[in-house]
Motif scaffolding. Structure first.
Motif, PDB file in Angstrom:
ATOM      1  N   ASN A  53     -33.299  21.398 -47.116  1.00 39.60           N
ATOM      2  CA  ASN A  53     -33.680  22.871 -47.991  1.00 39.60           C
ATOM      3  C   ASN A  53     -33.304  24.190 -46.409  1.00 39.60           C
ATOM      4  OD1 ASN A  53     -35.576  21.996 -49.377  1.00 39.60           O
ATOM      5  ND2 ASN A  53     -37.314  22.265 -47.067  1.00 39.60           N
ATOM      6  N   LEU A  54     -32.918  24.978 -46.979  1.00 39.62           N
ATOM      7  CA  LEU A  54     -31.532  26.017 -45.756  1.00 39.62           C
ATOM      8  C   LEU A  54     -32.388  26.905 -45.997  1.00 39.62           C
ATOM      9  CD1 LEU A  54     -27.985  25.259 -47.243  1.00 39.62           C
ATOM     10  CD2 LEU A  54     -28.769  24.590 -45.540  1.00 39.62           C
ATOM     11  N   SER A  55     -31.935  27.782 -44.424  1.00 40.82           N
ATOM     12  CA  SER A  55     -32.454  29.544 -44.027  1.00 40.82           C
ATOM     13  C   SER A  55     -30.820  30.196 -43.639  1.00 40.82           C
ATOM     14  CB  SER A  55     -33.589  28.843 -43.745  1.00 40.82           C
ATOM     15  OG  SER A  55     -33.493  30.628 -42.588  1.00 40.82           O
ATOM     16  N   GLU A  56     -30.769  30.423 -44.625  1.00 45.33           N
ATOM     17  CA  GLU A  56     -28.995  31.502 -43.944  1.00 45.33           C
ATOM     18  C   GLU A  56     -28.973  32.760 -44.087  1.00 45.33           C
ATOM     19  OE1 GLU A  56     -26.405  26.793 -44.336  1.00 45.33           O
ATOM     20  OE2 GLU A  56     -25.913  28.287 -45.562  1.00 45.33           O
ATOM     21  N   ARG A  57     -28.099  33.457 -43.171  1.00 44.03           N
ATOM     22  CA  ARG A  57     -27.886  34.704 -43.299  1.00 44.03           C
ATOM     23  C   ARG A  57     -26.949  34.714 -44.170  1.00 44.03           C
ATOM     24  NH1 ARG A  57     -26.766  38.898 -40.093  1.00 44.03           N
ATOM     25  NH2 ARG A  57     -26.449  40.960 -41.681  1.00 44.03           N
ATOM     26  N   LEU A  58     -26.622  35.793 -45.342  1.00 44.22           N
ATOM     27  CA  LEU A  58     -25.314  35.639 -46.140  1.00 44.22           C
ATOM     28  C   LEU A  58     -24.444  36.112 -44.993  1.00 44.22           C
ATOM     29  CD1 LEU A  58     -24.753  35.608 -49.095  1.00 44.22           C
ATOM     30  CD2 LEU A  58     -25.264  38.189 -48.918  1.00 44.22           C
ATOM     31  N   PRO A  59     -23.706  34.847 -45.775  1.00 45.67           N
ATOM     32  CA  PRO A  59     -22.338  35.636 -45.349  1.00 45.67           C
ATOM     33  C   PRO A  59     -21.265  37.473 -45.537  1.00 45.67           C
ATOM     34  CG  PRO A  59     -22.232  33.860 -46.188  1.00 45.67           C
ATOM     35  CD  PRO A  59     -22.997  34.224 -46.473  1.00 45.67           C
ATOM     36  N   GLY A  60     -20.381  37.660 -44.493  1.00 47.13           N
ATOM     37  CA  GLY A  60     -19.397  38.531 -45.103  1.00 47.13           C
ATOM     38  C   GLY A  60     -20.373  39.888 -44.882  1.00 47.13           C
ATOM     39  N   THR A  61     -19.405  41.743 -45.011  1.00 49.10           N
ATOM     40  CA  THR A  61     -20.060  42.442 -44.411  1.00 49.10           C
ATOM     41  C   THR A  61     -20.958  43.099 -46.155  1.00 49.10           C
ATOM     42  OG1 THR A  61     -18.519  43.393 -45.510  1.00 49.10           O
ATOM     43  CG2 THR A  61     -18.723  43.443 -43.221  1.00 49.10           C
ATOM     44  N   ASN A  62     -20.582  42.556 -47.560  1.00 54.01           N
ATOM     45  CA  ASN A  62     -21.448  42.990 -48.351  1.00 54.01           C
ATOM     46  C   ASN A  62     -22.409  42.711 -47.996  1.00 54.01           C
ATOM     47  OD1 ASN A  62     -21.930  44.205 -51.332  1.00 54.01           O
ATOM     48  ND2 ASN A  62     -19.700  43.451 -51.485  1.00 54.01           N
ATOM     49  N   GLN A  63     -23.683  42.748 -48.190  1.00 52.55           N
ATOM     50  CA  GLN A  63     -24.739  42.373 -48.281  1.00 52.55           C
ATOM     51  C   GLN A  63     -25.646  42.879 -49.761  1.00 52.55           C
ATOM     52  OE1 GLN A  63     -26.495  40.585 -45.069  1.00 52.55           O
ATOM     53  NE2 GLN A  63     -23.727  40.281 -45.108  1.00 52.55           N
ATOM     54  N   THR A  64     -26.012  42.068 -50.742  1.00 55.53           N
ATOM     55  CA  THR A  64     -26.583  42.961 -51.503  1.00 55.53           C
ATOM     56  C   THR A  64     -27.152  41.584 -51.994  1.00 55.53           C
ATOM     57  OG1 THR A  64     -25.309  41.732 -53.061  1.00 55.53           O
ATOM     58  CG2 THR A  64     -24.847  44.337 -52.853  1.00 55.53           C
ATOM     59  N   ASN A  65     -28.512  41.903 -52.734  1.00 54.89           N
ATOM     60  CA  ASN A  65     -29.887  40.796 -52.890  1.00 54.89           C
ATOM     61  C   ASN A  65     -28.536  39.589 -54.001  1.00 54.89           C
ATOM     62  OD1 ASN A  65     -30.047  42.676 -55.421  1.00 54.89           O
ATOM     63  ND2 ASN A  65     -31.335  42.081 -55.711  1.00 54.89           N
TER      64      ASN A  65
END
Length: 169
Positions: free
Chosen positions: A51-63
Protein backbone atom coordinates in the motif's frame (compact mmCIF):
# COMPACT_ATOMS: atom_id res chain seq x y z
CA UNK A 1 -29.47 -0.83 1.24
CA UNK A 2 -28.06 1.67 3.77
CA UNK A 3 -28.39 5.35 3.01
CA UNK A 4 -25.18 6.89 1.66
CA UNK A 5 -23.48 9.56 3.66
CA UNK A 6 -23.37 12.97 2.04
CA UNK A 7 -19.93 13.83 0.63
CA UNK A 8 -18.14 17.12 1.03
CA UNK A 9 -14.96 18.39 -0.60
CA UNK A 10 -12.63 20.78 1.20
CA UNK A 11 -10.33 23.30 -0.47
CA UNK A 12 -7.60 24.35 1.93
CA UNK A 13 -5.37 25.99 -0.70
CA UNK A 14 -6.92 27.30 -3.90
CA UNK A 15 -8.65 30.15 -5.68
CA UNK A 16 -11.37 30.19 -3.02
CA UNK A 17 -11.06 28.09 0.13
CA UNK A 18 -14.11 26.43 1.64
CA UNK A 19 -16.32 23.36 1.73
CA UNK A 20 -18.07 22.23 -1.46
CA UNK A 21 -20.90 19.75 -1.91
CA UNK A 22 -19.77 18.43 -5.29
CA UNK A 23 -16.49 17.67 -7.02
CA UNK A 24 -17.11 19.99 -9.99
CA UNK A 25 -17.37 23.10 -7.77
CA UNK A 26 -14.33 22.01 -5.78
CA UNK A 27 -12.32 21.37 -8.94
CA UNK A 28 -12.95 24.92 -10.18
CA UNK A 29 -11.25 26.29 -7.06
CA UNK A 30 -8.04 24.29 -7.50
CA UNK A 31 -7.78 24.12 -11.31
CA UNK A 32 -4.56 25.83 -12.43
CA UNK A 33 -3.95 27.17 -8.95
CA UNK A 34 -0.16 27.75 -8.73
CA UNK A 35 0.30 26.16 -5.31
CA UNK A 36 -1.85 23.09 -5.90
CA UNK A 37 -0.39 19.75 -4.87
CA UNK A 38 -1.49 16.18 -5.35
CA UNK A 39 -0.79 12.79 -3.86
CA UNK A 40 -1.23 9.22 -4.96
CA UNK A 41 -2.79 6.32 -3.15
CA UNK A 42 -2.42 2.65 -3.98
CA UNK A 43 -4.41 0.17 -1.92
CA UNK A 44 -4.06 -3.60 -2.29
CA UNK A 45 -5.69 -4.80 0.94
CA UNK A 46 -5.60 -3.95 4.63
CA UNK A 47 -2.10 -4.10 6.16
CA UNK A 48 -0.46 -4.94 2.82
CA UNK A 49 3.11 -3.58 2.79
CA UNK A 50 2.65 -2.61 -0.87
CA UNK A 51 0.00 0.00 0.00
CA UNK A 52 1.34 3.44 -0.94
CA UNK A 53 0.79 7.04 0.02
CA UNK A 54 3.13 9.37 -1.88
CA UNK A 55 3.32 12.94 -3.09
CA UNK A 56 2.94 13.30 -6.86
CA UNK A 57 6.45 14.14 -8.06
CA UNK A 58 7.19 17.15 -10.22
CA UNK A 59 5.71 20.60 -10.48
CA UNK A 60 2.72 19.76 -12.71
CA UNK A 61 0.24 18.76 -10.00
CA UNK A 62 -3.07 17.64 -11.52
CA UNK A 63 -5.57 14.95 -10.62
CA UNK A 64 -5.06 13.18 -13.97
CA UNK A 65 -1.29 13.04 -13.49
CA UNK A 66 -1.81 11.68 -9.98
CA UNK A 67 -4.20 9.01 -11.23
CA UNK A 68 -1.75 7.83 -13.91
CA UNK A 69 1.22 7.96 -11.54
CA UNK A 70 -0.71 5.80 -9.06
CA UNK A 71 -1.11 3.16 -11.80
CA UNK A 72 2.59 3.40 -12.62
CA UNK A 73 3.53 2.86 -8.97
CA UNK A 74 1.07 -0.04 -8.60
CA UNK A 75 2.60 -1.76 -11.63
CA UNK A 76 6.16 -1.08 -10.45
CA UNK A 77 5.58 -2.70 -7.05
CA UNK A 78 3.68 -5.74 -8.37
CA UNK A 79 5.50 -8.88 -9.42
CA UNK A 80 6.19 -8.80 -13.16
CA UNK A 81 4.52 -12.15 -13.84
CA UNK A 82 1.48 -11.40 -11.67
CA UNK A 83 -1.84 -10.51 -13.31
CA UNK A 84 -3.19 -7.34 -11.73
CA UNK A 85 -6.55 -5.64 -11.80
CA UNK A 86 -6.44 -1.86 -11.51
CA UNK A 87 -9.67 -0.60 -9.98
CA UNK A 88 -9.89 3.09 -10.78
CA UNK A 89 -12.50 5.81 -10.71
CA UNK A 90 -10.59 7.62 -13.47
CA UNK A 91 -11.89 7.16 -16.99
CA UNK A 92 -8.90 9.28 -18.05
CA UNK A 93 -6.55 6.48 -16.95
CA UNK A 94 -8.57 3.81 -18.69
CA UNK A 95 -8.75 5.85 -21.89
CA UNK A 96 -4.98 6.47 -21.76
CA UNK A 97 -4.23 2.76 -22.09
CA UNK A 98 -2.63 2.09 -25.50
CA UNK A 99 -2.89 5.72 -26.60
CA UNK A 100 -0.37 6.22 -29.41
CA UNK A 101 0.15 9.98 -29.25
CA UNK A 102 -1.12 11.41 -25.96
CA UNK A 103 -1.75 15.14 -26.14
CA UNK A 104 -1.39 15.65 -22.38
CA UNK A 105 0.75 13.97 -19.76
CA UNK A 106 2.66 12.17 -22.49
CA UNK A 107 5.55 11.39 -20.13
CA UNK A 108 3.37 9.50 -17.67
CA UNK A 109 1.01 7.98 -20.23
CA UNK A 110 3.99 6.62 -22.18
CA UNK A 111 5.62 5.32 -18.99
CA UNK A 112 2.40 3.55 -17.96
CA UNK A 113 2.00 1.95 -21.38
CA UNK A 114 5.69 0.95 -21.50
CA UNK A 115 5.39 -0.79 -18.13
CA UNK A 116 2.25 -2.63 -19.20
CA UNK A 117 3.87 -3.79 -22.43
CA UNK A 118 7.00 -5.02 -20.60
CA UNK A 119 5.04 -7.12 -18.10
CA UNK A 120 4.65 -10.86 -18.36
CA UNK A 121 1.42 -10.68 -16.36
CA UNK A 122 -1.71 -9.01 -17.63
CA UNK A 123 -2.99 -5.61 -16.50
CA UNK A 124 -6.76 -5.26 -16.48
CA UNK A 125 -8.49 -1.93 -15.86
CA UNK A 126 -11.84 -1.92 -14.09
CA UNK A 127 -13.84 1.28 -13.64
CA UNK A 128 -15.39 1.85 -10.22
CA UNK A 129 -17.63 4.72 -9.25
CA UNK A 130 -15.70 7.32 -7.26
CA UNK A 131 -16.82 8.70 -3.90
CA UNK A 132 -19.55 6.10 -3.65
CA UNK A 133 -18.45 4.21 -0.55
CA UNK A 134 -16.43 1.47 -2.25
CA UNK A 135 -14.03 0.54 0.55
CA UNK A 136 -10.91 -0.01 -1.55
CA UNK A 137 -11.42 3.18 -3.55
CA UNK A 138 -12.04 5.19 -0.37
CA UNK A 139 -8.80 3.81 1.10
CA UNK A 140 -6.85 4.74 -2.04
CA UNK A 141 -8.36 8.25 -1.93
CA UNK A 142 -7.38 8.59 1.74
CA UNK A 143 -3.81 7.48 0.94
CA UNK A 144 -3.73 10.02 -1.92
CA UNK A 145 -4.80 12.79 0.45
CA UNK A 146 -2.10 11.80 2.95
CA UNK A 147 0.44 11.70 0.12
CA UNK A 148 -0.50 15.24 -0.90
CA UNK A 149 0.58 16.42 2.54
CA UNK A 150 4.13 15.12 2.07
CA UNK A 151 7.13 17.11 0.86
CA UNK A 152 7.70 17.93 -2.81
CA UNK A 153 9.81 15.46 -4.79
CA UNK A 154 11.32 15.72 -8.26
CA UNK A 155 10.00 13.58 -11.10
CA UNK A 156 12.65 11.47 -12.82
CA UNK A 157 11.50 8.90 -15.37
CA UNK A 158 13.79 6.39 -17.08
CA UNK A 159 14.51 6.89 -20.75
CA UNK A 160 12.21 5.02 -23.08
CA UNK A 161 13.61 1.93 -24.76
CA UNK A 162 12.13 2.77 -28.15
CA UNK A 163 10.05 5.26 -29.97
CA UNK A 164 6.29 5.47 -29.69
CA UNK A 165 6.05 3.88 -33.14
CA UNK A 166 7.93 0.81 -31.91
CA UNK A 167 5.66 0.54 -28.89
CA UNK A 168 2.54 -0.29 -30.85
CA UNK A 169 4.08 -2.75 -33.33
Amino acid sequence: MPKSLEKYYAVRVGNKTGIYKNWEDCKKQIHKYPDAYAGIGVFFKDNDPRNLSERLPGTNQTNNRAEIFAVIRAIEISKNDQNIIINTDSTYVINSYKVKNPKKNFDLVNRMNDLIKERKGKVIFKHVRGHSGIYENEKADRFAYLGSQKSHIELILPERKGTIKNYFK
